[in-house]
Motif scaffolding. Structure first.
Motif, short mmCIF file in Angstrom:
data_model
loop_
_atom_site.label_atom_id
_atom_site.label_comp_id
_atom_site.label_asym_id
_atom_site.label_seq_id
_atom_site.Cartn_x
_atom_site.Cartn_y
_atom_site.Cartn_z
N VAL A 1 0.87 -1.17 0.00
CA VAL A 1 0.00 0.00 0.00
C VAL A 1 0.91 1.22 0.00
O VAL A 1 1.78 1.36 0.87
CB VAL A 1 -0.93 0.03 1.23
CG1 VAL A 1 -1.79 1.29 1.20
CG2 VAL A 1 -1.79 -1.23 1.29
N ASN A 2 0.71 2.08 -0.96
CA ASN A 2 1.55 3.27 -1.10
C ASN A 2 0.65 4.49 -1.25
O ASN A 2 -0.21 4.53 -2.14
CB ASN A 2 2.45 3.13 -2.33
CG ASN A 2 3.61 4.11 -2.31
OD1 ASN A 2 3.70 4.95 -1.42
ND2 ASN A 2 4.48 4.03 -3.29
N LEU B 1 -1.96 3.59 -4.22
CA LEU B 1 -1.80 2.31 -4.91
C LEU B 1 -1.93 1.17 -3.90
O LEU B 1 -1.28 1.19 -2.85
CB LEU B 1 -0.43 2.23 -5.59
CG LEU B 1 -0.07 0.88 -6.22
CD1 LEU B 1 -0.95 0.59 -7.43
CD2 LEU B 1 1.41 0.85 -6.61
N VAL B 2 -2.77 0.18 -4.23
CA VAL B 2 -2.90 -1.04 -3.43
C VAL B 2 -2.62 -2.21 -4.36
O VAL B 2 -3.30 -2.37 -5.38
CB VAL B 2 -4.29 -1.17 -2.80
CG1 VAL B 2 -4.39 -2.46 -2.01
CG2 VAL B 2 -4.60 0.03 -1.91
N ASN B 3 -1.63 -3.02 -4.02
CA ASN B 3 -1.22 -4.14 -4.87
C ASN B 3 -1.18 -5.41 -4.02
O ASN B 3 -0.40 -5.50 -3.06
CB ASN B 3 0.15 -3.86 -5.47
CG ASN B 3 0.31 -4.48 -6.84
OD1 ASN B 3 -0.25 -5.55 -7.11
ND2 ASN B 3 1.08 -3.83 -7.70
N GLU C 1 -5.83 1.55 -7.95
CA GLU C 1 -5.17 2.85 -7.86
C GLU C 1 -6.20 3.97 -7.95
O GLU C 1 -7.13 3.92 -8.77
CB GLU C 1 -4.12 3.02 -8.96
CG GLU C 1 -3.28 4.29 -8.79
CD GLU C 1 -2.08 4.36 -9.71
OE1 GLU C 1 -1.20 5.20 -9.48
OE2 GLU C 1 -2.03 3.56 -10.66
N HIS C 2 -6.01 4.95 -7.10
CA HIS C 2 -6.80 6.19 -7.15
C HIS C 2 -5.82 7.34 -7.31
O HIS C 2 -4.93 7.54 -6.47
CB HIS C 2 -7.62 6.39 -5.87
CG HIS C 2 -8.21 7.77 -5.75
ND1 HIS C 2 -9.31 8.18 -6.48
CD2 HIS C 2 -7.84 8.84 -5.00
CE1 HIS C 2 -9.59 9.44 -6.18
NE2 HIS C 2 -8.72 9.86 -5.29
N TYR C 3 -5.98 8.07 -8.40
CA TYR C 3 -5.12 9.24 -8.66
C TYR C 3 -6.02 10.45 -8.86
O TYR C 3 -6.96 10.42 -9.65
CB TYR C 3 -4.27 9.02 -9.90
CG TYR C 3 -3.35 10.19 -10.22
CD1 TYR C 3 -2.03 10.19 -9.80
CD2 TYR C 3 -3.81 11.30 -10.93
CE1 TYR C 3 -1.19 11.25 -10.08
CE2 TYR C 3 -2.99 12.37 -11.20
CZ TYR C 3 -1.68 12.34 -10.77
OH TYR C 3 -0.85 13.41 -11.04
N LYS C 4 -5.70 11.52 -8.14
CA LYS C 4 -6.42 12.78 -8.34
C LYS C 4 -5.47 13.95 -8.20
O LYS C 4 -4.77 14.08 -7.20
CB LYS C 4 -7.58 12.93 -7.34
CG LYS C 4 -8.41 14.20 -7.59
CD LYS C 4 -9.66 14.25 -6.73
CE LYS C 4 -10.51 15.47 -7.07
NZ LYS C 4 -11.75 15.52 -6.27
N GLU C 5 -5.46 14.77 -9.22
CA GLU C 5 -4.68 16.01 -9.19
C GLU C 5 -5.61 17.16 -9.52
O GLU C 5 -6.29 17.14 -10.55
CB GLU C 5 -3.54 15.94 -10.21
CG GLU C 5 -2.70 17.21 -10.26
CD GLU C 5 -1.46 17.03 -11.11
OE1 GLU C 5 -0.62 16.17 -10.74
OE2 GLU C 5 -1.34 17.70 -12.15
N LYS C 6 -5.66 18.14 -8.63
CA LYS C 6 -6.57 19.26 -8.84
C LYS C 6 -5.84 20.57 -8.56
O LYS C 6 -5.15 20.70 -7.55
CB LYS C 6 -7.80 19.15 -7.93
CG LYS C 6 -8.83 20.24 -8.19
CD LYS C 6 -10.16 19.96 -7.52
CE LYS C 6 -11.21 21.00 -7.89
NZ LYS C 6 -12.53 20.73 -7.29
N ASP D 1 -9.41 6.30 -11.57
CA ASP D 1 -9.68 5.21 -10.64
C ASP D 1 -9.66 3.91 -11.43
O ASP D 1 -10.37 3.78 -12.44
CB ASP D 1 -11.04 5.39 -9.96
CG ASP D 1 -11.05 6.55 -8.99
OD1 ASP D 1 -10.37 6.47 -7.96
OD2 ASP D 1 -11.74 7.55 -9.29
N SER D 2 -8.88 2.94 -10.97
CA SER D 2 -8.74 1.71 -11.73
C SER D 2 -8.62 0.52 -10.80
O SER D 2 -8.16 0.62 -9.66
CB SER D 2 -7.51 1.77 -12.65
OG SER D 2 -6.32 1.84 -11.88
#
Length: 795
Positions: free
Chosen positions: A171-172, A207-209, A225-230, A279-280
């Motif tokens: 988990v990162n 990231l969860v692997n 993976e959840h990525y958000k840039e705002k 989100d994937s």
């Protein structure tokens, strides 16, 4: 001898020595060394991959071509493309989540549509064979010429990973907060409204692997993976001051870079600031000895949501004082037109913000079977199928143009309008592939394959937001009592009179692309388009010795057009509002690329190197008009050719050194059969990078590196008059970086200085967007010298 690397971007794990094309593997440690706070993966790879165009501080990688073509980005083997491609794949994953990156240069038939320039496969981190381990990393970047805390970039990362008898986990969590960007003089760099800058933005990447070794033959992996840039800025973009030359419109809409200097405008009021969200979830299952095969299956689902910055665009409208026209007392048509011209008080426009959404379901199945033939020969067959289901749409959020101008371009007041920006599309792609590798003996290896891909693209009915805005304005204009009085006196219906006046003015001011009368919005029917292509590849590797090989490869690729983006330009401005199937009248053909690669590579006791000559050609040319925003596919051939080289050396003394070189040339053929050079947006400028480093008994190390980009001119062939504005030149630059690391029992410390000489320069992206017009607001300098301090500890 250096360890022989393996790659998986060709569907199965292979020894590099047996691959007949240019391949590069960049380990996570090398990525981490370059990944100071504020740096994105596109910038890192632009430094390390010879044929890849350099990255920049924007949120896009649109101009990061590989050998002149678009690159297909994978994350753990999952293609990140969508029908609506907005080119943020290299900027929407944290470098801290990367185990390694594998690059295949040149078109490839293995992955089908989108891989015309090559493949970049990003492998994410996973748990190691050990007990639970934690890593904490903190960092900060600041500009040395302006140390105001508003310009700090702060970074934090927390990782927990480990493994048991049958499971591994990681988990990162990464968080980065960027402040103002400053140029080489310490002045704040303005916000970029075109492809969006990354200043004053916050990024969260989780990231969860999880891996499960079910038994000795079967394994399952789940990655999420959840990525958000705002963006979260108080500064608005600067589109230039209203100019009489442009009927009172902001000069930056039509001006070219350098005509004015964009400056930050404090007081931004915008509820929905630019952002990128991904989100994937991916499931990988493998089984050995599956009826004598190795079975590999993958199921992936992801959602993407992107917001751009609001942008003034077509259509434009004339502000006419109809009371003044009546007061002039015109009695003839020439007098009426003269009175209208005398009472034009300027122009107003439209203000739209793009929102792009996509959902993609991706399934892959591959079977691998090795065969032992006689005389030590071996044959390996890999075959399977791919299936992708993609829903994509782009919407336009409308804002009050007059309120925006009155506020000095800082207040964005939504009107409540949310319109189509091109038709929504559903794409269903199915592909079958077969790849074979034949090892004839210790020296000769042959590889060949075929892929058949079939794509059905369904285009929805659509009503263009441009058409709606146009109709709403002129319907309101028709209600003006003075205009109605003029119409009554002339005996001409008000709508026909207004149409004549507006179209006459459009020709007078040469604004045919922006100004046209229409009091109704057309419903354009969608339809279905089918693409199918059979792609071939064949290559040969000859081992000169155990340490070096030469190879020759031919491969094909193709690109399905981005129909939403392409058909976004089908509006009243392009067809006069004629209703009908939107797929008619626009070239929407797929483009096929043929690619050749001739190279050599060697791995010796302390040196590794590779060189390659490449040539690729395609049957179409895609042109983006920076002034009107129109994308056009031209039926004219393109060709690219060039040379790449890479050298890395490591010595027992602790000294390390390296060098990369890449030169690409590209041309397209006009209607008369003459070839002319493509611009810097397609042809990456000549690039040389290098580094020199030293390790101090594993207690510390230092690395000095440089990047040199040469000037790029238009070439020796002139472009046709109607395309000269698209042939973009480039002014080169040179930068140096110094990276130092200190290793202690209490953790590792890094101090890095980027742009060591504080050079003043403009990136490829900013020069391209600011030339020749329609993007002056993006003609922004790169960051000046920055200092990064970071600390990392394992426990």
């Amino acid at each position: 001898m250096l360890d022989t690397l393996v790659v998986s971007a060709s569907r199965i794990t292979e020894n590099v020595a047996s691959i007949p094309y240019t391949t590069q593997v960049i380990e996570g440690s090398a990525i981490a060394e370059q990944a100071q706070p504020g740096r994105n993966l596109g910038q890192i790879l632009g430094q390390m991959v010879p044929g890849l165009a350099p990255g920049d501080d924007s949120a896009t990688s649109a101009y990061q071509t590989l050998r002149g073509r678009k690159v297909l980005v994978l994350i753990d083997g999952v293609a990140q493309r969508a029908t609506r491609d907005i080119s943020r794949q290299l900027t929407t994953i944290s470098p801290e989540n990367i185990e390694r990156v594998e690059i295949i240069s040149g078109a490839t038939a293995v992955y089908g549509a989108g891989a015309t320039g090559g493949v970049i496969n990003i492998i994410t981190k996973r748990g190691q064979n050990q007990q639970s381990q934690f890593n904490t990393k903190l960092g900060m970047t600041l500009n040395t010429e302006n140390t105001d805390s508003d310009g700090f970039t702060r970074f934090g990362s927390q990782t927990v990973s480990g493994s048991g008898d049958q499971v591994d986990y990681l988990v990162n969590v990464n968080y980065e907060q960027r402040g103002n960007y400053y140029d080489s003089e310490g002045n704040q760099i303005a916000t970029d409204p075109n492809q969006v800058s990354r200043d004053n933005s916050d990024t969260l990447d989780i990231l969860v692997n999880l891996g499960w070794q079910i038994d000795s033959n079967r394994s399952l992996r789940v990655s999420m993976e959840h990525y958000k840039e705002k963006q979260n800025t108080d500064y608005a973009a600067d589109f230039g001051e209203p100019s009489a030359t442009y009927l009172g419109l902001p000069s930056g809409i039509f001006a070219k870079g350098g005509d004015y200097t964009p400056t930050p405008k404090p007081g931004l009021s915008l509820n929905e600031q630019p952002q990128s969200t991904r989100d994937s979830i991916t499931f990988d299952f493998s089984q050995q000895n599956f009826f004598g095969h190795t079975l590999l299956t993958q199921l992936s689902y992801r959602e993407n949501e992107y917001f751009y910055y609001p942008y003034p665009s077509s259509p434009l409208f004339l502000n006419i004082d109809w009371a003044g026209v009546v007061a002039a007392g015109p009695t003839t048509t020439p007098q009426l037109l003269a009175a209208v011209a005398a009472n034009i008080q300027g122009a107003t426009g439209t203000l739209f913000q793009s929102q792009v959404n996509s959902e993609v379901l991706d399934f892959k199945l591959a079977l691998d079977k090795p065969f032992k033939l006689g005389d030590g020969q071996t044959l390996d067959l890999t075959y399977g199928l791919d299936y992708i289901h993609d829903n994509s749409e782009q919407r336009s959020i409308a804002y009050s143009y007059n309120n925006w101008i009155a506020s000095g371009q800082t207040e964005y007041q939504a009107t409540g309008g949310n319109y189509d920006a091109g038709p929504a599309t559903t794409t269903e792609t199915t592909a079958l592939f077969l790849q074979g590798k034949l090892a004839l003996n210790e020296r000769w290896t042959l590889k060949a394959g075929v892929r058949y891909e079939h794509a059905d693209v369904e285009v929805d009915d659509t009503v263009s937001g441009v058409d709606i805005a146009n109709a709403e304005y002129y319907q309101q204009e028709l209600e003006d009592p003075y205009l109605q009085a003029i119409a009554g006196a002339s005996g001409t219906p008000a709508n026909l009179l207004l149409e004549s006046i507006i179209n006459t003015a459009s020709n007078l001011y040469d604004y045919e692309n922006y100004l046209i009368y229409s009091d109704s919005a057309a419903n354009r029917t969608g339809g279905k388009e089918t693409y199918s292509e059979t792609l071939f590849n064949a290559g040969v590797v000859y081992a000169l010795t155990q340490q070096q090989e030469t190879f020759l490869n031919y491969s094909e690729g193709f690109t399905v057009p981005d129909l939403t983006r392409l058909l976004r330009s089908v509006t009243v401005l392009s067809d006069g509002g004629v209703q009908g199937p939107i797929l008619e009248g626009t070239n929407i053909d797929a483009s096929k690329t043929q690619s050749w690669d001739l190279g050599w590579r060697g791995r010796f006791s302390n040196i590794s190197a590779q060189t390659s000559l490449f040539y690729n050609t395609s049957d179409q040319n895609v042109e983006f008009d920076r002034e009107t925003g129109v994308v056009t596919i031209r039926k004219q051939d393109e060709r690219f050719w060039g040379f790449e080289a890479l050298l890395d050396a490591r010595f027992d003394s602790g000294m390390v050194a390296g060098l990369t070189y890449a030169r690409t040339q590209g041309e397209t053929e006009d209607d008369n059969g003459s070839w002319y050079a493509l611009g810097a947006d397609r042809v990456a400028p000549e690039k040389i990078t290098g580094y020199l480093g030293y390790s101090f008994n594993q207690a510390a190390d230092a690395r000095l590196q440089f990047t040199h980009l040469s000037d790029y001119k238009q070439g020796h062939h002139e472009a046709p008059d109607d395309q000269k504005s698209q042939v973009v030149p480039f002014e080169g630059y040179r930068t140096f970086d110094l990276i130092t690391n200190f290793y202690t029992e209490a953790g590792n410390f890094t101090a890095a200085v980027r742009n060591l000489t504080n050079a003043e320069y403009y990136s490829v992206y900013n020069q391209v967007r600011g030339y020749p017009s329609g993007g002056a607001s993006a003609y922004l300098p790169a960051q000046g010298r920055t200092l990064t301090l970071s600390y990392s500890v394992d426990y």
